[in-house]
Enzyme design. Structure first.
Site, PDB file in Angstrom:
ATOM      1  N   LYS A  64       0.816  -1.205   0.000  1.00 26.36           N
ATOM      2  CA  LYS A  64       0.000   0.000   0.000  1.00 26.36           C
ATOM      3  C   LYS A  64       0.857   1.265   0.000  1.00 26.36           C
ATOM      4  O   LYS A  64       2.041   1.243   0.329  1.00 26.36           O
ATOM      5  CB  LYS A  64      -0.963  -0.010   1.187  1.00 26.36           C
ATOM      6  CG  LYS A  64      -2.084  -1.023   1.007  1.00 26.36           C
ATOM      7  CD  LYS A  64      -3.137  -0.928   2.081  1.00 26.36           C
ATOM      8  CE  LYS A  64      -4.306  -1.868   1.785  1.00 26.36           C
ATOM      9  NZ  LYS A  64      -5.345  -1.819   2.817  1.00 26.36           N
ATOM     10  N   ARG A 121      -2.590 -10.530   5.187  1.00 28.67           N
ATOM     11  CA  ARG A 121      -3.054 -10.562   3.791  1.00 28.67           C
ATOM     12  C   ARG A 121      -2.008  -9.882   2.898  1.00 28.67           C
ATOM     13  O   ARG A 121      -1.794  -8.667   3.000  1.00 28.67           O
ATOM     14  CB  ARG A 121      -4.410  -9.853   3.696  1.00 28.67           C
ATOM     15  CG  ARG A 121      -5.060  -9.863   2.318  1.00 28.67           C
ATOM     16  CD  ARG A 121      -6.406  -9.150   2.371  1.00 28.67           C
ATOM     17  NE  ARG A 121      -7.083  -9.164   1.082  1.00 28.67           N
ATOM     18  CZ  ARG A 121      -6.905  -8.271   0.119  1.00 28.67           C
ATOM     19  NH1 ARG A 121      -6.047  -7.264   0.297  1.00 28.67           N
ATOM     20  NH2 ARG A 121      -7.564  -8.355  -1.019  1.00 28.67           N
TER      21      ARG A 121
END
Length: 347
Positions: free
Chosen positions: A290, A325
């Site tokens: 991210k 994740r």
């Protein structure tokens, strides 16, 4: 704010022999029934925050709050213990791997490789939720993920499957196809049919924190205390699920890094992630590649942020049975095993 008006923030973490000795002496408590102990706690009532207190000095009227931190976390439909969840985006426009797995064959091949690398959970998504992403119909989403789910059930039946969706049509068809977990970035707020539908099933459910939608969320990144507010807002979604007939033992929570949070707020939330223990649910960490990792490392290319992802994801390890994740399964599995070799075993 109800029961979430009061929160307890665990501090002073201890590992291995030191943790065992401190717990035996009454100087520490096991966090979420796991292998990490905490020896201090800050008590948070509304906006008031205490100084760190030894766990043995917590007042009697705070013992029930302290008990939330100690209670073992349920498995919520996934294999027990810390798990790596592999990301399979069957999309053309995801921020990191869009287009790489947008055929059944490519996605199944990638899923098999992740399973061989030690992944026991795969999360399949058919709609990008990056900022400003294009909205598609539920039918289009199912056309992307349905063949992948069916292919993976045949090729890697030993792996638990999750579907990343906010649409009840996709949820229902995925459950019929054998999916074990529904992962909803809106915490079951987008589709009014989602809560009653999932109350009729026994799957695991991930409730993620977000304000607004992927198209509007950036304007809602306003908090007085981001860590406490995220926990309290997730707590409200846990209560809504319970009120709809969904047992808490089926629920997992995801703090929603990068969703309606600024770069600084993401760092603060990561730094204080142990507050999530108040919710009594298994925690999902979805930090992979991210922008916040790029902000912290200076790395502009998402696919080059795996090392930063691994370092940040390990912050979740004290939280009972976390689910990490990630896109890079082999690297995360290695990092997880090193952490466990150093810290996880009780003497």
């Amino acid at each position: 704010m109800g029961r979430w008006h009061r929160l307890a923030e665990p501090m002073g973490l201890l590992y291995g022999d030191a943790a065992v000795a401190a717990v035996r002496q009454g100087m520490a408590l096991w966090l979420m029934g796991g292998a990490v102990a905490f020896s201090f706690v800050r008590l948070i009532e509304g906006a008031q925050v205490s100084a760190p207190l030894p766990v043995g000095d917590v007042p009697a009227d705070w013992q029930s709050v302290l008990g939330r931190l100690v209670a073992p976390v349920p498995d919520a439909g996934l294999p027990a213990g810390a798990q790596v969840m592999g990301i399979l985006n069957a999309t053309p426009d995801s921020f990191s791997d869009g287009g790489q797995h947008d055929t059944r064959e490519a996605a199944v091949r990638a899923g098999r490789a992740m399973a061989e690398a030690g992944c026991r959970v795969l999360d399949i998504g058919g709609e990008s939720t990056r900022p400003g992403s294009v909205v598609i119909t539920p039918a289009q989403e199912w056309e992307r993920v349905g063949p992948v789910i069916k292919g993976l059930r045949q090729e890697v039946p030993q792996v638990a499957l999750s579907v990343d969706t906010r649409n009840s049509l996709v949820m229902e068809r995925a459950l019929e196809a054998g999916v074990a977990v529904i992962n909803d970035v809106t915490a079951l707020q987008h589709d009014a049919r989602a809560l009653p539908l999932l109350a009729e099933h026994d799957c695991g459910i991930v409730l993620m924190h977000m304000r607004g939608t992927p198209q509007t969320m950036e304007q809602y990144a306003v908090y007085s205390d981001v860590a406490c507010e995220v926990v309290r807002e997730l707590g409200a979604r846990v209560e809504a699920a319970e009120a709809a007939g969904i047992a808490r033992k089926r629920l997992m929570v995801d703090p929603g890094f990068g969703f309606a949070k600024t770069a600084a707020q993401n760092v603060e939330l990561l730094r204080r992630c142990l507050l999530l223990a108040n919710l009594g649910c298994r925690v999902v960490f979805a930090l992979s590649r991210k922008r916040m990792i790029g902000d912290m490392t200076g790395e502009a290319t998402p696919a080059a942020r795996d090392a930063g992802t691994q370092a940040a994801s390990l912050q979740a390890m004290p939280l009972g049975q976390p689910v990490l994740r990630v896109h890079d399964v082999p690297g995360m599995v290695q990092a997880l095993r090193v952490w466990q070799a150093l810290y996880a075993a009780k003497a």
